[in-house]
Design a protein around this motif. Structure first.
Motif, short mmCIF file in Angstrom:
data_model
loop_
_atom_site.label_atom_id
_atom_site.label_comp_id
_atom_site.label_asym_id
_atom_site.label_seq_id
_atom_site.Cartn_x
_atom_site.Cartn_y
_atom_site.Cartn_z
N GLY A 38 0.95 -0.95 -0.20
CA GLY A 38 0.25 -0.17 0.02
C GLY A 38 0.59 1.19 0.40
N LEU A 39 0.59 2.44 -0.74
CA LEU A 39 1.26 3.60 -0.95
C LEU A 39 1.63 4.16 0.23
CD1 LEU A 39 -0.14 5.07 -3.64
CD2 LEU A 39 1.53 4.15 -3.88
N ALA B 206 7.05 3.87 1.74
CA ALA B 206 8.45 4.10 2.72
C ALA B 206 8.89 2.76 3.79
CB ALA B 206 8.07 5.38 2.60
N ASP B 207 7.64 2.96 4.48
CA ASP B 207 8.25 1.82 5.93
C ASP B 207 8.34 0.15 5.09
OD1 ASP B 207 7.78 3.94 7.38
OD2 ASP B 207 5.95 4.05 8.05
N HIS B 208 8.25 0.44 4.48
CA HIS B 208 8.36 -1.23 4.11
C HIS B 208 9.78 -1.04 2.87
CE1 HIS B 208 8.16 -5.06 1.68
NE2 HIS B 208 8.37 -4.10 0.51
N VAL B 209 10.39 -0.10 2.32
CA VAL B 209 11.29 -0.09 2.07
C VAL B 209 12.31 -0.14 2.83
CG1 VAL B 209 13.00 1.17 0.41
CG2 VAL B 209 10.28 0.56 0.23
N LYS B 210 12.58 1.06 4.32
CA LYS B 210 13.25 0.60 4.98
C LYS B 210 13.41 -0.39 6.15
CE LYS B 210 11.26 5.52 6.65
NZ LYS B 210 11.28 6.62 7.18
N LEU C 195 18.68 7.93 3.30
CA LEU C 195 17.79 6.41 2.40
C LEU C 195 16.62 5.88 3.89
CD1 LEU C 195 20.48 4.48 0.45
CD2 LEU C 195 18.15 5.68 -0.23
N ILE C 196 17.34 5.89 5.52
CA ILE C 196 16.71 5.24 6.44
C ILE C 196 15.81 6.57 7.32
CG2 ILE C 196 17.13 4.04 8.31
CD1 ILE C 196 18.97 2.15 6.94
N HIS C 197 16.73 7.09 8.08
CA HIS C 197 15.81 8.45 8.18
C HIS C 197 14.85 8.10 9.31
CE1 HIS C 197 15.07 11.98 9.42
NE2 HIS C 197 15.38 12.85 8.29
N THR C 198 15.21 7.03 10.35
CA THR C 198 14.31 6.48 10.86
C THR C 198 15.24 6.08 12.88
OG1 THR C 198 12.38 5.36 12.14
CG2 THR C 198 14.03 4.38 10.37
N PHE C 199 14.26 6.42 13.44
CA PHE C 199 15.16 5.69 14.47
C PHE C 199 14.50 4.60 15.36
CE2 PHE C 199 17.53 10.09 14.75
CZ PHE C 199 17.90 9.74 15.40
N CYS D 53 9.53 -3.07 14.37
CA CYS D 53 8.35 -2.41 14.78
C CYS D 53 7.77 -1.90 13.38
CB CYS D 53 8.62 -0.82 15.59
SG CYS D 53 8.48 -2.53 17.54
N LEU D 54 8.91 -1.36 12.72
CA LEU D 54 8.46 -1.11 10.53
C LEU D 54 7.22 -2.02 10.02
CD1 LEU D 54 11.43 1.11 9.90
CD2 LEU D 54 8.89 2.21 10.10
N GLU D 55 8.07 -3.01 10.66
CA GLU D 55 7.65 -4.10 9.60
C GLU D 55 5.97 -4.53 9.87
OE1 GLU D 55 8.70 -8.83 7.82
OE2 GLU D 55 9.31 -7.77 9.40
N ASN D 56 5.96 -4.99 11.73
CA ASN D 56 4.60 -5.01 11.75
C ASN D 56 3.92 -3.74 11.66
OD1 ASN D 56 5.44 -7.49 11.34
ND2 ASN D 56 6.55 -7.69 13.77
N ARG D 57 3.97 -2.18 11.58
CA ARG D 57 2.95 -1.53 11.96
C ARG D 57 3.23 -0.90 13.85
NH1 ARG D 57 -0.84 -0.39 7.45
NH2 ARG D 57 0.65 -0.70 5.67
N GLU D 58 4.03 -1.23 14.36
CA GLU D 58 4.35 -0.91 15.87
C GLU D 58 4.64 -0.07 16.34
OE1 GLU D 58 3.82 -5.89 16.87
OE2 GLU D 58 5.23 -4.89 17.03
#
Length: 156
Positions: A42-43, A47-51, A88-92, A97-102
């Motif tokens: 999903g759109l 971005a989280d999926h690619v990260k 490319l990442i820009h996340t902590f 947690c990104l993958e499971n949307r937690e």
């Protein structure tokens, strides 16, 4: 004034053939293929999926020395960014947690620091400053060490 669509720019109330939605309130989410694994994503979460792909690789990610609370609770590997400020990442957040949307507990540590972002990810840093961020009261070991240090200075 024209009626406003409730579907939004990334959802269509009709199916692919242009007919009506199969049930009232049903919308179809637009998806995009991932360039790395080919999965339709999903759109909103693309971005989280690619990260997660970047964090799972050894070039941009590595296992955390200290896991986040969600990974610790689920007893799973916690992979974080080597350089969280990389474009490319820009996340902590960690990969799981990104993958499971937690919600990742590393975000709480970063929010506590305010506007000054650390150079090293909190999951990789083992310094005393990280412990001070999570707890308001000083730990027993650190206060005993400070007392010994102060006593040593007084003797000199």
């Amino acid at each position: 004034m024209a009626p406003v669509s409730k579907a939004g720019p990334y959802q269509t109330p009709c199916d692919k053939k242009g007919g009506k939605a199969s049930s009232p309130g049903e919308t179809k989410t637009r998806k995009k293929p991932c360039n790395i694994c080919g999965a339709m994503v999903g759109l909103k979460s693309f971005a989280d999926h690619v990260k997660t792909h970047y964090l799972k690789g050894d070039k941009h990610g590595q296992p955390a020395v200290r896991r986040c609370k969600m990974c610790e609770r689920a007893d799973r590997e916690c992979r974080v960014a080597r350089d969280p400020r990389c474009k490319l990442i820009h996340t902590f957040r960690c990969a799981r947690c990104l993958e499971n949307r937690e919600r990742c507990s590393f975000l709480d540590v970063i929010r506590h620091l305010g506007k000054s972002l650390p150079d090293v990810h909190p999951g990789l840093d083992m310094g005393d400053s990280l412990d001070d961020c999570e707890t308001s009261a000083p730990s027993r070991e650190s206060s005993q060490g400070r007392d010994a240090l102060d006593a040593g200075r007084r003797e000199d």
